[in-house]
Design an enzyme around this catalytic site. Structure first.
Site, short mmCIF file in Angstrom:
data_model
loop_
_atom_site.label_atom_id
_atom_site.label_comp_id
_atom_site.label_asym_id
_atom_site.label_seq_id
_atom_site.Cartn_x
_atom_site.Cartn_y
_atom_site.Cartn_z
N GLU A 413 0.85 -1.19 0.00
CA GLU A 413 0.00 0.00 0.00
C GLU A 413 0.88 1.23 0.00
O GLU A 413 1.81 1.33 0.81
CB GLU A 413 -0.87 0.08 1.26
CG GLU A 413 -1.97 -0.91 1.33
CD GLU A 413 -2.88 -0.70 2.55
OE1 GLU A 413 -2.89 0.40 3.13
OE2 GLU A 413 -3.56 -1.67 2.91
C1 NOJ Z 1 -4.37 1.10 5.56
C2 NOJ Z 1 -5.51 0.15 5.33
O1 NOJ Z 1 -4.99 -1.15 5.19
C3 NOJ Z 1 -6.35 0.50 4.11
O2 NOJ Z 1 -7.48 -0.32 4.11
C4 NOJ Z 1 -6.69 1.96 4.10
O3 NOJ Z 1 -7.50 2.28 2.98
C5 NOJ Z 1 -5.41 2.75 4.09
N1 NOJ Z 1 -4.66 2.45 5.30
C6 NOJ Z 1 -5.61 4.26 4.02
O4 NOJ Z 1 -6.11 4.72 5.22
#
Ligand code: NOJ
Length: 557
Positions: A413
């Protein structure tokens, strides 16, 4: 606004005062460095991600059971504007369209999660296996593979079956270890012939701290100073068990990899010449990522967590530490259970030492004896916690390399959201800038010798952003939530990311500079299209006034 957020705001203000008060404080020491032109190694994997509860919708369709998030979001006052992800992006119905978008961007992988209660509606295998849920993921996986997109699959992105919360107290109870293992085992059995990258848990820090300490996330419990540690303890055991299950029962046949995805902000000492600040910054990272990574790579909790929580527990008169203890068998069972490390990274904090006397009001946050600060000059285009500090990413990646023996890393991410007032602006130049700078820092980290194999932009679509509802949009694609068909519109960053992917990095200055111009060229016409479509959706919605609200109508605010 939560207490924690008010405090953070306060710290920003304090920092502004500090900056003006202390002229000799050198803020330039971490100023953005020079840009590095170059490309990633051949085979570097590019993609984007999402998660089941945030995108699928179809919350009660085809035999799916309730998750803790379904129940939590339906309680009034828990989510911004009382939104729920009942429909969200309707990804359950629209995944074919989404794969077409991914294919056009030439993704190598797509990261998604499997909803546990869609497979086991009551959480438990013996109760019922929902074949319709299995079919949905089968179709999704098959279509990804047909399009040469590798699925990276998360088994737990926070949506615990509600039955397990009600009957056993969720992650407070060690029985979750076996229930989760049953679920994972079934996923290996049914999907593992095609899925080769498994992530056991997504960001367990949030499940533990926001689920059981602050209560901002499902299941909404506020067991300060104990709940998060206990939840994390069971999550780590569950992770290890699932890794062993794969290792002993599936690996030789399926030849896949099992990792975990940890979220980690970087913590930088406010004063790099002050030993107390240096230690406080390290503590910040150890209490965040190290809490999970150190047992998994090195066999036990970080020494600093054991010391701090142990000392404070003793001062409180407790007979044992609030941080649970692993037995020596457990330590060796847990150590080494990670084939690759997923890293979720968004932002950085400055850290300084602060003593919180133990006593009443102890919590995970005060156990750390530190304060988080931000530089008010850091860009903060979206979520209030998300400041763009690209250099922190390179430092974090290097920290992972040295602390955990240079593991194989997938960035699972990384991305940025936009503020509500920008919500209809598809010309997201701040997101292009964010991706450009963060991906460049990742490239520098690769040159430093960090073993990064892939990058996952967060996220493919605008989606339900947990307690913030639909008010924070992380997507490369804008989703018109006013329209029940949830159409997707590309933001300018789609074009930009596409060019990074097709060049496998940043070839040269002239070319990279032209990307932004080209990406924004089509924006104003796309914005007009979107504005017209939204006016129509609003009109349609008004005509249906009096009918129950079936999709969110909030981002007019
Ligand atoms: C981490 C989380 O895993 C994800 O689901 C979320 O959208 C992002 N942070 C952004 O806040």
């Amino acid at each position: 606004m939560s207490l924690q957020r008010m405090l953070k705001l306060h710290y920003v203000l304090v920092l502004v005062l500090c900056v003006s008060a202390s002229e000799d404080f050198d803020w330039t020491k971490n100023e953005r460095g020079s840009f590095y032109y170059g490309t990633f190694p051949t085979g570097f994997s590019w993609g984007a991600g999402g998660s089941a509860y945030q995108t699928e919708g179809a919350w009660d369709k085809d035999g799916k059971g309730m998750s803790i998030w379904d129940v939590f979001a339906h309680k009034k006052g828990k989510i911004f504007l009382n939104d729920t992800a009942d429909h969200s992006c309707e990804g359950y119905y629209k995944f074919k369209d989404d794969i077409t978008l991914m294919k056009d961007m030439k993704f190598n992988h797509y990261r998604f999660s499997i909803s546990w209660p869609r497979i086991f509606p009551n959480g438990i295998k013996a109760d019922h296996i929902n074949e319709k849920g299995i079919k949905y993921y089968d179709d999704l996986i098959n279509m990804l593979l047909d399009n040469n997109i590798t699925p990276i699959v998360t088994l737990y992105h926070w949506d615990l079956p509600q039955v397990l919360q009600e009957k056993y107290g969720g992650w407070q109870n060690v029985s979750m270890v076996n229930y989760f293992n049953d679920f994972a085992n079934l996923c290996f059995e049914r999907f593992g012939d095609r899925v080769k990258y498994w992530i056991t848990f997504n960001n367990p820090w949030s499940s533990a701290v926001e689920g059981y300490e602050t209560g901002e996330h499902a299941p909404g419990l506020k067991m300060r100073g104990t709940g998060a540690y206990k939840a994390a303890h069971h999550i780590i055991k569950a992770h290890a068990k699932v890794w062993h299950t794969y290792d002993t029962q599936w690996r030789s046949k399926q030849k896949g990899l099992v990792g975990i995805s940890l979220l980690a902000d970087w913590g930088e000492p406010v004063d790099i010449t002050n030993q107390r600040d240096i230690e406080a910054a390290e503590r910040y990272v150890q209490f965040y990522m190290g809490w999970f990574a150190t047992p998994i790579f090195n066999g036990d909790y970080p020494q600093v967590m054991k010391d701090y929580i142990g000392r404070k527990s003793a001062q409180q008169g407790l007979g044992t530490s609030r941080l649970p203890v692993f037995s020596s068998q457990e330590k060796s069972y847990i150590k080494g259970t990670c084939d690759f490390l997923g890293i979720g990274h968004f932002t950085t904090r400055y850290i300084t030492q602060k003593n919180y006397p133990s006593g009443r009001g102890n919590s995970y946050f005060t156990d750390r004896d530190l304060v988080e600060l931000v530089d008010p000059r850091w860009p903060d285009p979206g979520s209030e916690w998300l400041y763009s500090v690209p250099w922190g990413f390179r430092r974090l990646l290097n920290f992972v390399k040295t602390q955990y023996g240079n593991p194989m890393i997938y960035v699972t991410e990384n991305g940025v959201s936009e503020k509500v007032q920008r919500c209809t602006d598809l010309c997201d130049d701040w997101r292009m800038q964010y991706f450009k700078d963060y991906i460049n820092e990742m490239l520098k980290a690769l040159k430093d010798g960090v073993n990064v194999k892939g990058y996952t932009a967060w996220s493919l679509l605008d989606k339900f952003e947990w307690d913030e509802g639909f008010s924070e949009r992380f997507g490369l694609f804008y989703v018109d939530f006013l329209n029940k068909n949830k159409p997707r519109y590309p933001k300018a960053s789609v074009q930009y990311y596409k060019r990074i992917i097709s060049s496998n990095g940043f070839p040269n200055q002239r070319e990279v500079e032209s990307w932004r111009r080209k990406a924004t060229e089509t924006c104003s016409s796309s914005n007009q299209l979107l504005a017209a479509a939204r006016r129509k959706s609003q009109q349609d919605n008004k005509e249906q006034a009096g009918m129950p609200k079936v999709w969110p109508v909030h981002d007019e605010v």
